[in-house]
Scaffold this active site. Sequence first.
Site, PDB file in Angstrom:
ATOM      1  N   ARG A 151       0.859  -1.190   0.000  1.00  0.00           N
ATOM      2  CA  ARG A 151       0.000   0.000   0.000  1.00  0.00           C
ATOM      3  C   ARG A 151       0.885   1.226   0.000  1.00  0.00           C
ATOM      4  NH1 ARG A 151      -1.943  -0.883   5.785  1.00  0.00           N
ATOM      5  NH2 ARG A 151       0.181  -1.689   5.795  1.00  0.00           N
ATOM      6  N   PHE A 253     -11.139  -1.394   5.926  1.00  0.00           N
ATOM      7  CA  PHE A 253     -11.692  -1.102   4.583  1.00  0.00           C
ATOM      8  C   PHE A 253     -13.208  -0.934   4.597  1.00  0.00           C
ATOM      9  CE2 PHE A 253      -8.803  -0.781   0.969  1.00  0.00           C
ATOM     10  CZ  PHE A 253      -7.636  -0.700   1.694  1.00  0.00           C
ATOM     11  N   GLY A 261      -9.608   5.736  -4.863  1.00  0.00           N
ATOM     12  CA  GLY A 261      -8.947   6.261  -6.048  1.00  0.00           C
ATOM     13  C   GLY A 261      -7.552   5.699  -6.082  1.00  0.00           C
ATOM     14  N   CYS A 264      -4.207   2.242  -8.527  1.00  0.00           N
ATOM     15  CA  CYS A 264      -4.406   0.787  -8.531  1.00  0.00           C
ATOM     16  C   CYS A 264      -5.867   0.368  -8.583  1.00  0.00           C
ATOM     17  CB  CYS A 264      -3.719   0.170  -7.313  1.00  0.00           C
ATOM     18  SG  CYS A 264      -1.923   0.308  -7.409  1.00  0.00           S
ATOM     19  N   LYS A 267      -8.238   1.409 -11.785  1.00  0.00           N
ATOM     20  CA  LYS A 267      -7.853   0.841 -13.094  1.00  0.00           C
ATOM     21  C   LYS A 267      -7.810  -0.692 -13.042  1.00  0.00           C
ATOM     22  CE  LYS A 267      -2.991   0.254 -12.576  1.00  0.00           C
ATOM     23  NZ  LYS A 267      -2.382  -1.072 -12.489  1.00  0.00           N
ATOM     24  N   LYS A 327      -5.045   9.442  -0.907  1.00  0.00           N
ATOM     25  CA  LYS A 327      -5.110   8.947   0.474  1.00  0.00           C
ATOM     26  C   LYS A 327      -4.025   9.672   1.260  1.00  0.00           C
ATOM     27  CE  LYS A 327      -2.947   4.845   1.221  1.00  0.00           C
ATOM     28  NZ  LYS A 327      -2.511   3.446   1.004  1.00  0.00           N
TER      29      LYS A 327
HETATM   30  N1  LIG Z   1       1.882   1.902  -6.644  1.00  0.00           N
HETATM   31  C1  LIG Z   1       1.531   0.845  -5.913  1.00  0.00           C
HETATM   32  O1  LIG Z   1       1.200   0.969  -4.733  1.00  0.00           O
HETATM   33  C2  LIG Z   1       1.513  -0.531  -6.518  1.00  0.00           C
HETATM   34  C3  LIG Z   1       1.343  -1.639  -5.672  1.00  0.00           C
HETATM   35  C4  LIG Z   1       1.271  -2.914  -6.245  1.00  0.00           C
HETATM   36  C5  LIG Z   1       1.351  -3.055  -7.610  1.00  0.00           C
HETATM   37  N2  LIG Z   1       1.500  -1.957  -8.398  1.00  0.00           N
HETATM   38  C6  LIG Z   1       1.642  -2.163  -9.841  1.00  0.00           C
HETATM   39  O2  LIG Z   1       3.011  -1.917 -10.155  1.00  0.00           O
HETATM   40  C7  LIG Z   1       3.137  -1.347 -11.442  1.00  0.00           C
HETATM   41  C8  LIG Z   1       3.890  -0.029 -11.329  1.00  0.00           C
HETATM   42  O3  LIG Z   1       3.092   0.886 -10.613  1.00  0.00           O
HETATM   43  P1  LIG Z   1       3.680   2.258 -10.062  1.00  0.00           P
HETATM   44  O4  LIG Z   1       2.625   2.822  -9.199  1.00  0.00           O
HETATM   45  O5  LIG Z   1       5.039   2.051  -9.516  1.00  0.00           O
HETATM   46  O6  LIG Z   1       3.777   3.101 -11.430  1.00  0.00           O
HETATM   47  P2  LIG Z   1       4.688   4.380 -11.724  1.00  0.00           P
HETATM   48  O7  LIG Z   1       4.074   5.040 -12.892  1.00  0.00           O
HETATM   49  O8  LIG Z   1       4.922   5.133 -10.468  1.00  0.00           O
HETATM   50  O9  LIG Z   1       6.105   3.763 -12.147  1.00  0.00           O
HETATM   51  C9  LIG Z   1       6.347   3.114 -13.353  1.00  0.00           C
HETATM   52  C10 LIG Z   1       7.778   3.426 -13.773  1.00  0.00           C
HETATM   53  O10 LIG Z   1       8.133   2.619 -14.904  1.00  0.00           O
HETATM   54  C11 LIG Z   1       8.978   3.393 -15.737  1.00  0.00           C
HETATM   55  N3  LIG Z   1       9.045   2.801 -17.082  1.00  0.00           N
HETATM   56  C12 LIG Z   1       8.112   2.835 -18.067  1.00  0.00           C
HETATM   57  N4  LIG Z   1       8.546   2.140 -19.139  1.00  0.00           N
HETATM   58  C13 LIG Z   1       9.766   1.649 -18.825  1.00  0.00           C
HETATM   59  C14 LIG Z   1      10.709   0.827 -19.514  1.00  0.00           C
HETATM   60  N5  LIG Z   1      10.461   0.381 -20.746  1.00  0.00           N
HETATM   61  N6  LIG Z   1      11.861   0.516 -18.888  1.00  0.00           N
HETATM   62  C15 LIG Z   1      12.127   0.970 -17.647  1.00  0.00           C
HETATM   63  N7  LIG Z   1      11.262   1.740 -16.943  1.00  0.00           N
HETATM   64  C16 LIG Z   1      10.097   2.067 -17.525  1.00  0.00           C
HETATM   65  C17 LIG Z   1       8.351   4.779 -15.695  1.00  0.00           C
HETATM   66  O11 LIG Z   1       9.259   5.782 -16.121  1.00  0.00           O
HETATM   67  C18 LIG Z   1       7.991   4.883 -14.215  1.00  0.00           C
HETATM   68  O12 LIG Z   1       9.035   5.455 -13.452  1.00  0.00           O
HETATM   69  C19 LIG Z   1       1.707  -1.229 -11.975  1.00  0.00           C
HETATM   70  O13 LIG Z   1       1.412  -2.382 -12.718  1.00  0.00           O
HETATM   71  C20 LIG Z   1       0.873  -1.194 -10.713  1.00  0.00           C
HETATM   72  O14 LIG Z   1      -0.458  -1.633 -10.948  1.00  0.00           O
HETATM   73  C21 LIG Z   1       1.611  -0.708  -7.888  1.00  0.00           C
HETATM   74  O1  LIG Z   2     -11.954   1.910   4.181  1.00  0.00           O
HETATM   75  C1  LIG Z   2     -11.420   2.470   3.223  1.00  0.00           C
HETATM   76  C2  LIG Z   2     -10.120   2.137   2.774  1.00  0.00           C
HETATM   77  C3  LIG Z   2      -9.598   2.801   1.669  1.00  0.00           C
HETATM   78  N1  LIG Z   2     -10.321   3.749   1.017  1.00  0.00           N
HETATM   79  C4  LIG Z   2      -9.766   4.414  -0.182  1.00  0.00           C
HETATM   80  O2  LIG Z   2      -9.318   3.423  -1.084  1.00  0.00           O
HETATM   81  C5  LIG Z   2      -8.218   3.886  -1.855  1.00  0.00           C
HETATM   82  C6  LIG Z   2      -7.103   2.866  -1.859  1.00  0.00           C
HETATM   83  O3  LIG Z   2      -6.546   2.748  -0.574  1.00  0.00           O
HETATM   84  P1  LIG Z   2      -5.403   1.684  -0.265  1.00  0.00           P
HETATM   85  O4  LIG Z   2      -5.865   0.368  -0.735  1.00  0.00           O
HETATM   86  O5  LIG Z   2      -4.994   1.839   1.129  1.00  0.00           O
HETATM   87  O6  LIG Z   2      -4.250   2.264  -1.180  1.00  0.00           O
HETATM   88  P2  LIG Z   2      -3.306   1.715  -2.347  1.00  0.00           P
HETATM   89  O7  LIG Z   2      -1.955   2.185  -2.007  1.00  0.00           O
HETATM   90  O8  LIG Z   2      -3.936   2.092  -3.651  1.00  0.00           O
HETATM   91  O9  LIG Z   2      -3.283   0.112  -2.222  1.00  0.00           O
HETATM   92  C7  LIG Z   2      -4.126  -0.757  -2.960  1.00  0.00           C
HETATM   93  O10 LIG Z   2      -3.639  -0.970  -4.272  1.00  0.00           O
HETATM   94  C8  LIG Z   2      -2.295  -1.500  -4.314  1.00  0.00           C
HETATM   95  C9  LIG Z   2      -1.888  -1.559  -5.758  1.00  0.00           C
HETATM   96  O11 LIG Z   2      -2.404  -2.652  -6.435  1.00  0.00           O
HETATM   97  C10 LIG Z   2      -2.277  -2.845  -3.626  1.00  0.00           C
HETATM   98  O12 LIG Z   2      -0.953  -3.360  -3.684  1.00  0.00           O
HETATM   99  C11 LIG Z   2      -2.751  -2.704  -2.196  1.00  0.00           C
HETATM  100  O13 LIG Z   2      -2.780  -3.962  -1.568  1.00  0.00           O
HETATM  101  C12 LIG Z   2      -4.141  -2.088  -2.205  1.00  0.00           C
HETATM  102  O14 LIG Z   2      -4.583  -1.865  -0.872  1.00  0.00           O
HETATM  103  C13 LIG Z   2      -7.852   5.242  -1.260  1.00  0.00           C
HETATM  104  O15 LIG Z   2      -8.385   6.250  -2.099  1.00  0.00           O
HETATM  105  C14 LIG Z   2      -8.533   5.252   0.095  1.00  0.00           C
HETATM  106  O16 LIG Z   2      -8.896   6.554   0.506  1.00  0.00           O
HETATM  107  C15 LIG Z   2     -11.612   4.055   1.456  1.00  0.00           C
HETATM  108  O17 LIG Z   2     -12.295   4.906   0.857  1.00  0.00           O
HETATM  109  N2  LIG Z   2     -12.123   3.402   2.545  1.00  0.00           N
END
Ligand SMILES: NC(=O)c1ccc[n+]([C@@H]2O[C@H](COP(=O)([O-])OP(=O)(O)OC[C@H]3O[C@@H](n4cnc5c(N)ncnc54)[C@H](O)[C@@H]3O)[C@@H](O)[C@H]2O)c1
Ligand SMILES: O=c1ccn([C@@H]2O[C@H](COP(=O)(O)OP(=O)(O)O[C@H]3O[C@H](CO)[C@@H](O)[C@H](O)[C@H]3O)[C@@H](O)[C@H]2O)c(=O)[nH]1
Length: 437
Positions: A151, A253, A261, A264, A267, A327
């Site tokens: 998260r 949750f 929003g 993650c 989308k 958040k």
């Molecule tokens: N942000 C989260 O909390 C989170 C948690 C779990 C999973 N994910 C997943 O992880 C993935 C990344 O999410 P994010 O939030 O870090 O996105 P982000 O947009 O913050 O980071 C993606 C990075 O990849 C880089 N990039 C793009 N094309 C590239 C290439 N060809 N070679 C090297 N680098 C390249 C971009 O410049 C960018 O810095 C997504 O699939 C997302 O769904 C994100």
């Molecule tokens: O009771 C709740 C809990 C969360 N939220 C909202 O839900 C959104 C997502 O929150 P949270 O899930 O804590 O944040 P993320 O960092 O987006 O994490 C989610 O998305 C990640 C990317 O896939 C996963 O890795 C995590 O497990 C999953 O929790 C935020 O806008 C929060 O404000 C609420 O409205 N009510």
Amino acid sequence: MRITVIGCGYLGAVHAACMAELGHEVLGIDVDQAKIDLLAAGRAPFYEPGLPELLTSANATGRLRFTTDMSEAAGYDAHFIAVGTPQKKGEYAADLTYVDAAVASLAPHLAPGNVVIGKSTVPVGTARRLAGIVAAAQPEAVLAWNPEFLREGFAVEDTLRPDRLVYGVPDGAAGEHAKAVLDEIYATALGNETPLVVTGYETAELVKVSANAFLATKISFINAIAEVADVTGADVTAIADAIGYDARIGRRFLNAGLGFGGGCLPKDIRAFQARAGELGADQALTFLREVDAINMRRRSRAVDLTRELLDDSLLGKKVAVLGLAFKPESDDVRDSPALDVASQLRSQGARVVAYDPEAVPNAQRLHPELDFASSAEEAAADADAVVLLTEWKQFRALDPEAFGRVVGNRNILDGRNCLSPEEWRAAGWRYRALGRP
Ligand SMILES: NC(=O)c1ccc[n+]([C@@H]2O[C@H](COP(=O)([O-])OP(=O)(O)OC[C@H]3O[C@@H](n4cnc5c(N)ncnc54)[C@H](O)[C@@H]3O)[C@@H](O)[C@H]2O)c1
Ligand SMILES: O=c1ccn([C@@H]2O[C@H](COP(=O)(O)OP(=O)(O)O[C@H]3O[C@H](CO)[C@@H](O)[C@H](O)[C@H]3O)[C@@H](O)[C@H]2O)c(=O)[nH]1
């Protein structure tokens, strides 16, 4: 272990720093030169608690380096793919351009025994397709899928102490090898307490999107109840507390308010529906359309309630927006409900002045037409109404009496149900919330 992390965004930068913290030798690779320059200087390119400290200590050990040059991946044993998988423009499906480009640019540098480890969130079927590309480039390399559940705001903690690890690996010796490499990366460093699920590619991919679909559904469930609470005078926060005591339900949750929003949940539930449709399972996930619709209704409800607070007209009224990030403890404004509401209030005629402890620069890039302040008090000066949209600790701690002396009129919308209605009303505020009388 010598590890590369390809994609150094919210996920990859934290993963790279944590892997170095666990004792591995890590190379972070990204196409964004500005991001790499910051990381190489030991500076976090975004706000994430604990990351700056990790970058500083990892830089000091020399175990963490950053580059934009993919050829430097040659000679590393394991390669994490952590690039973005955003929603395609105008469609529900995930855009896999970045994942495909990352694997294609890594492929020529693969050596026998290398493990390519997918971390990005992808539609089911992607791993099997990428495994073919990896095998064509280097028959003795193997692909594994290791979805990430961190998260934002707790990313470091979640990476170093995950609830579980999931390995999606192929059958046979290649899968055994991939598992052994993943074990060496995590199990040795994290200890054996972390639950581990070893499975095939498709299950691993589906675990990730199912988890996010469940979390989104839980939030929309309580927000749907909030809609009914609103028309009956019931209090959704008390309902959440009471049902949450049932261990089968659980309180986490179930915070009703402005909804979910971020980069993650929104989308991911859309891409999941699109993929199910492609696979002929359209009916299975139609409920997620409703989950999405309930969620989006929260935003218009917040705008409507603000208008009601202002005697049914937003025109020319000054509205102070507290919170822009999706958040607290994050500067991320991707699909932020708060930023969306701020923008809707402005396009409906209000004069919006917004403040967020960390997200102003990102919000300003997306919505330069909004006015921004550098403190809650500055945003609220002479305001006709205050709308609290992201529950940062400093907003929850506001003193209603002192804050009341700053504003023009004591009107507040608590978009996250995070304030005490009694205290704010006692200080003379007209207090409104979503799902609370
Ligand atoms: N942000 C989260 O909390 C989170 C948690 C779990 C999973 N994910 C997943 O992880 C993935 C990344 O999410 P994010 O939030 O870090 O996105 P982000 O947009 O913050 O980071 C993606 C990075 O990849 C880089 N990039 C793009 N094309 C590239 C290439 N060809 N070679 C090297 N680098 C390249 C971009 O410049 C960018 O810095 C997504 O699939 C997302 O769904 C994100
Ligand atoms: O009771 C709740 C809990 C969360 N939220 C909202 O839900 C959104 C997502 O929150 P949270 O899930 O804590 O944040 P993320 O960092 O987006 O994490 C989610 O998305 C990640 C990317 O896939 C996963 O890795 C995590 O497990 C999953 O929790 C935020 O806008 C929060 O404000 C609420 O409205 N009510």
